[in-house]
Design an enzyme around this catalytic site. Structure first.
Site, mmCIF file in Angstrom:
data_model
loop_
_atom_site.group_PDB
_atom_site.id
_atom_site.type_symbol
_atom_site.label_atom_id
_atom_site.label_comp_id
_atom_site.label_asym_id
_atom_site.label_seq_id
_atom_site.Cartn_x
_atom_site.Cartn_y
_atom_site.Cartn_z
ATOM 1 N N ARG A 1 3.307 9.795 2.316
ATOM 2 C CA ARG A 1 2.558 8.151 2.041
ATOM 3 C C ARG A 1 1.361 8.301 1.576
ATOM 4 O O ARG A 1 0.884 7.553 0.724
ATOM 5 C CB ARG A 1 2.955 7.419 3.236
ATOM 6 C CG ARG A 1 2.240 6.050 3.130
ATOM 7 C CD ARG A 1 2.640 5.030 4.499
ATOM 8 N NE ARG A 1 1.593 4.009 4.363
ATOM 9 C CZ ARG A 1 1.991 2.737 3.634
ATOM 10 N NH1 ARG A 1 2.853 2.556 2.925
ATOM 11 N NH2 ARG A 1 0.939 1.703 3.481
ATOM 12 N N LYS B 1 -5.920 16.098 10.749
ATOM 13 C CA LYS B 1 -5.012 15.722 9.465
ATOM 14 C C LYS B 1 -5.567 14.670 8.658
ATOM 15 O O LYS B 1 -5.480 14.502 7.463
ATOM 16 C CB LYS B 1 -3.611 15.882 9.980
ATOM 17 C CG LYS B 1 -2.425 15.294 8.756
ATOM 18 C CD LYS B 1 -1.266 15.144 9.214
ATOM 19 C CE LYS B 1 -0.847 13.957 9.780
ATOM 20 N NZ LYS B 1 -0.447 12.972 8.783
ATOM 21 N N ASN B 2 -5.759 13.504 9.607
ATOM 22 C CA ASN B 2 -5.690 12.116 8.904
ATOM 23 C C ASN B 2 -7.168 12.033 8.469
ATOM 24 O O ASN B 2 -7.426 10.939 7.722
ATOM 25 C CB ASN B 2 -5.635 10.981 9.936
ATOM 26 C CG ASN B 2 -4.055 10.939 10.195
ATOM 27 O OD1 ASN B 2 -3.214 11.575 9.489
ATOM 28 N ND2 ASN B 2 -3.610 9.935 11.097
ATOM 29 N N VAL C 1 -5.829 1.381 7.955
ATOM 30 C CA VAL C 1 -6.527 2.701 7.475
ATOM 31 C C VAL C 1 -6.585 3.242 6.078
ATOM 32 O O VAL C 1 -7.445 3.382 5.556
ATOM 33 C CB VAL C 1 -5.944 3.626 8.599
ATOM 34 C CG1 VAL C 1 -6.474 5.142 8.193
ATOM 35 C CG2 VAL C 1 -6.072 3.428 9.964
ATOM 36 N N ARG D 1 6.104 -0.530 6.040
ATOM 37 C CA ARG D 1 4.787 0.075 5.697
ATOM 38 C C ARG D 1 4.406 -0.168 4.167
ATOM 39 O O ARG D 1 4.300 0.634 3.254
ATOM 40 C CB ARG D 1 4.666 1.728 5.656
ATOM 41 C CG ARG D 1 4.681 2.183 7.305
ATOM 42 C CD ARG D 1 4.358 3.555 7.711
ATOM 43 N NE ARG D 1 3.265 4.012 7.722
ATOM 44 C CZ ARG D 1 3.043 5.183 8.101
ATOM 45 N NH1 ARG D 1 3.722 6.278 8.099
ATOM 46 N NH2 ARG D 1 1.570 5.493 8.269
ATOM 47 N N PRO D 2 4.249 -1.698 3.858
ATOM 48 C CA PRO D 2 4.102 -1.781 2.394
ATOM 49 C C PRO D 2 2.841 -1.650 2.034
ATOM 50 O O PRO D 2 1.685 -1.060 2.726
ATOM 51 C CB PRO D 2 4.065 -3.559 2.485
ATOM 52 C CG PRO D 2 4.079 -3.801 3.857
ATOM 53 C CD PRO D 2 4.166 -2.727 4.778
ATOM 54 N N ARG E 1 4.322 19.015 9.896
ATOM 55 C CA ARG E 1 3.540 18.260 9.171
ATOM 56 C C ARG E 1 2.281 17.918 9.606
ATOM 57 O O ARG E 1 1.149 17.763 8.899
ATOM 58 C CB ARG E 1 4.256 16.898 8.738
ATOM 59 C CG ARG E 1 5.405 16.935 8.070
ATOM 60 C CD ARG E 1 5.879 15.433 7.738
ATOM 61 N NE ARG E 1 4.831 14.718 7.575
ATOM 62 C CZ ARG E 1 4.793 13.395 7.839
ATOM 63 N NH1 ARG E 1 5.802 12.825 8.662
ATOM 64 N NH2 ARG E 1 3.688 12.700 7.697
ATOM 65 N N ASP F 1 -0.484 6.616 17.437
ATOM 66 C CA ASP F 1 0.049 8.111 17.043
ATOM 67 C C ASP F 1 0.174 8.885 18.354
ATOM 68 O O ASP F 1 0.443 9.972 18.425
ATOM 69 C CB ASP F 1 -1.017 8.992 15.894
ATOM 70 C CG ASP F 1 -0.746 8.232 14.675
ATOM 71 O OD1 ASP F 1 0.272 7.860 14.340
ATOM 72 O OD2 ASP F 1 -1.740 8.562 13.869
ATOM 73 N N CYS G 1 9.845 4.271 5.047
ATOM 74 C CA CYS G 1 9.393 5.392 6.174
ATOM 75 C C CYS G 1 9.953 4.995 7.289
ATOM 76 O O CYS G 1 10.432 3.773 7.882
ATOM 77 C CB CYS G 1 7.930 5.168 6.191
ATOM 78 S SG CYS G 1 7.182 5.960 7.640
HETATM 79 C C1 UD1 Z 1 -2.874 5.711 9.249
HETATM 80 C C2 UD1 Z 1 -2.470 7.056 9.914
HETATM 81 C C3 UD1 Z 1 -1.183 7.094 10.760
HETATM 82 C C4 UD1 Z 1 -1.499 5.919 11.903
HETATM 83 C C5 UD1 Z 1 -1.911 4.601 11.141
HETATM 84 C C6 UD1 Z 1 -2.290 3.692 12.227
HETATM 85 C C7 UD1 Z 1 -2.944 8.597 8.066
HETATM 86 C C8 UD1 Z 1 -2.864 9.711 6.961
HETATM 87 N N1 UD1 Z 1 -2.072 7.805 8.571
HETATM 88 O O1 UD1 Z 1 -1.526 5.272 8.368
HETATM 89 O O2 UD1 Z 1 -1.124 8.401 11.453
HETATM 90 O O3 UD1 Z 1 -0.327 5.789 12.542
HETATM 91 O O4 UD1 Z 1 -2.863 4.631 10.259
HETATM 92 O O5 UD1 Z 1 -3.437 4.035 13.028
HETATM 93 O O6 UD1 Z 1 -4.295 8.483 8.549
HETATM 94 N N2 UD1 Z 1 -0.047 -2.618 6.402
HETATM 95 C C9 UD1 Z 1 0.563 -3.691 5.324
HETATM 96 N N3 UD1 Z 1 0.324 -3.636 4.213
HETATM 97 C C10 UD1 Z 1 -0.427 -2.740 3.687
HETATM 98 C C11 UD1 Z 1 -0.947 -1.703 4.462
HETATM 99 C C12 UD1 Z 1 -0.712 -1.570 5.828
HETATM 100 O O7 UD1 Z 1 0.960 -4.569 6.037
HETATM 101 O O8 UD1 Z 1 -0.923 -2.708 2.429
HETATM 102 C C13 UD1 Z 1 0.435 -2.638 7.707
HETATM 103 C C14 UD1 Z 1 1.364 -1.517 8.001
HETATM 104 O O9 UD1 Z 1 2.723 -1.731 7.910
HETATM 105 C C15 UD1 Z 1 1.078 -1.406 9.566
HETATM 106 C C16 UD1 Z 1 -0.277 -1.790 9.625
HETATM 107 O O10 UD1 Z 1 -0.750 -2.461 8.666
HETATM 108 O O11 UD1 Z 1 1.902 -2.175 10.210
HETATM 109 C C17 UD1 Z 1 -1.272 -0.345 9.843
HETATM 110 O O12 UD1 Z 1 -0.946 0.675 9.054
HETATM 111 P P1 UD1 Z 1 -2.316 1.555 8.203
HETATM 112 O O13 UD1 Z 1 -3.555 1.408 9.145
HETATM 113 O O14 UD1 Z 1 -2.190 1.053 6.688
HETATM 114 O O15 UD1 Z 1 -1.384 2.814 8.336
HETATM 115 P P2 UD1 Z 1 -1.505 4.216 7.477
HETATM 116 O O16 UD1 Z 1 -2.955 3.871 6.822
HETATM 117 O O17 UD1 Z 1 -0.508 4.228 6.395
#
Ligand code: UD1
Length: 430
Positions: free
Chosen positions: A102, A22-23, A175, A131-132, A409, A317, A126
């Site tokens: 998201r 999925k991701n 990510v 998750r900013p 999902r 995850d 969320c």
């Molecule tokens: C992706 C995955 C999710 C997984 C996560 C961490 C997808 C669709 N989703 O989510 O399944 O759990 O990676 O491996 O691929 N953060 C900030 N500011 C930002 C962006 C992120 O503070 O602008 C923080 C987040 O709140 C979190 C951390 O960074 O604490 C990591 O999040 P991130 O890797 O961005 O997760 P996702 O990409 O949303």
């Protein structure tokens, strides 16, 4: 609302085909916005999140054709999806569509790169944390974008002539921000360097697809990505990697119930840390030519401590699923979550099975119990829900998991795959 009913204490035996990730599928679909030519994706899983993203992309004008939308049996190879963004008819991603998932916020990168403007709803809160999107905005500004927030929308404009290469040093591994900035940089003028990039296998999968589309990216698989912008990208045909989270989930289910399960099509290199933890917990993990075999016969489970970390660490995850496994292990296991601040919502539900779990800050201390008892429980988010299924598979008596739309999902035909290995599990509709 659909529910899952299951009766526990059956060992799992047989083979489970692993679906496309999925991701990886979601950002690969989003990459179609970067070119007017057709992007053909193979092995796309049939999931609610994929359907939701189809709606969002169609709203931007992407024409989506799907072959084999209806599966023949659980062994089939996923959907083949052709996405053609010949013309982008709308650069706005509205709240109603983005708030449901998201990852749809990530369209901001390709839209800005190709159309030089985008108006994308903030994804909002969320269940697993705030998750900013600050890293995304910082990264896109480094590529020259002007960004304002207007009535809950991020309004982004590229300079005249389009985005320009820049240096992006991510404050922590993200990510989503890595995917988005990498995609945006493919069509920027000049060179972009992303430091502290995520190196999850899904990032590599997307980077390789972008290269197949004509992008110039080096450092793939490392913390420093260097992207030389090109004038345009072209179509290609590309394969989605197998889902490492689905793989880990079924591996933990097999370790939990005991038995002998082949996870066909799974890749060990995407999941080494979690497989090591499963093996230290007492299951035999072996690599076979066509997948990974998990065997546990007779011996009990042992408590193992894990710390969640970005790849190649133990994935967040899989945290809930591993906690479910540890509820039956001998001893006390400490599970420390470091990625999301509110990712222990499954704890209260696991305790309804009789699990013994104490939370201290970001660490859950799980004391194994000799028996779990079936219970009525409620799914709270995608990965948390499946931890309840794992607990139910080992519990005495009947378990009912409510609100399983969360499961749909991210897990393709979960109950069918488990039933094929001997689980007593069914979906109750309505
Ligand atoms: C992706 C995955 C999710 C997984 C996560 C961490 C997808 C669709 N989703 O989510 O399944 O759990 O990676 O491996 O691929 N953060 C900030 N500011 C930002 C962006 C992120 O503070 O602008 C923080 C987040 O709140 C979190 C951390 O960074 O604490 C990591 O999040 P991130 O890797 O961005 O997760 P996702 O990409 O949303």
């Amino acid at each position: 609302m659909d529910r899952i009913r299951l009766r526990g204490e059956n060992a799992l035996n047989g083979s489970i085909p692993i679906s496309g990730a999925k991701n990886a599928a979601l950002p690969l679909m989003i990459a179609s916005l970067l070119t007017p030519e057709a992007l053909v994706l193979n092995n796309v899983p049939r999931l609610a999140d994929v359907k939701q993203l189809e709606r969002i992309l169609e709203n931007h004008g992407v024409d989506i054709g799907v072959h084999a939308r209806r599966p023949v049996d659980i062994d089939d190879r996923g959907q083949q999806m052709t996405l053609t963004a010949a013309e982008i008819i709308d650069t706005c991603a509205p709240y109603e569509l983005v708030s449901a998932m998201r990852a749809s916020f990530w369209v901001i990168g390709p839209l800005l790169a190709r159309m030089h403007e985008a108006r994308v709803s903030l994804p909002g809160g969320c269940a697993i944390g705030t998750r900013p999107v600050d890293f995304f905005l910082y990264g896109l500004r480094q590529l020259g974008a002007e960004i304002a927030i207007d009535e809950g929308y991020v309004v982004a404009k590229a300079p005249k002539g389009g985005l320009v290469g820049g240096r992006v040093e991510l404050p922590r591994v993200s990510v989503g921000a890595t995917h988005t900035i990498m995609m945006a940089a493919t069509l920027a003028r000049g060179t972009t360097v992303i430091e502290n990039a995520a190196i999850e296998p899904e990032i590599t999968n997307v980077a390789e697809c972008l290269v197949a589309m004509g992008a110039h990216i080096s450092g793939i698989g490392s913390r420093t990505l260097v992207i030389e912008g090109v004038a345009d990208l072209h179509g290609t045909s590309f394969e989605v990697i197998p889902d490492r989270i689905e793989t880990g989930t079924f591996a933990m289910a097999a370790a939990m119930t005991g038995g002998d399960v082949l996870l066909s099509g799974a890749r060990t290199d995407h999941l080494q840390t979690a497989l090591d933890a499963i093996s230290r917990a007492g299951a035999e993990v072996s690599v076979e030519p066509n997948g990974i075999r998990i065997v546990r016969n007779g011996n009990g489970l042992t408590a193992v401590d894990v710390e969640i970390d970005p790849f190649p660490g133990f994935p967040t995850d899989l945290q809930a699923q591993f906690m479910a496994l540890m509820t039956r292990a001998n001893g006390v296991s400490a599970i420390r979550e470091t990625i999301f601040e509110n990712r222990f919502m499954h704890v209260a539900e696991l305790m309804r099975f009789g699990a013994d779990i104490k939370i201290e800050g970001q660490t859950a201390h799980v004391t194994g119990v000799p028996e779990l008892k079936g219970a009525k429980v409620m799914a709270t988010d995608l990965r948390a829900s499946v931890s309840l299924v794992i607990a139910g598979l080992a519990a005495r008596g009947e378990t009912v998991v409510n609100r399983i739309y969360h499961l749909d999902r991210g897990f393709e035909r979960l109950e069918e795959k488990l039933r094929a290995c001997g689980a007593d599990i069914e979906r109750i509709e309505g």
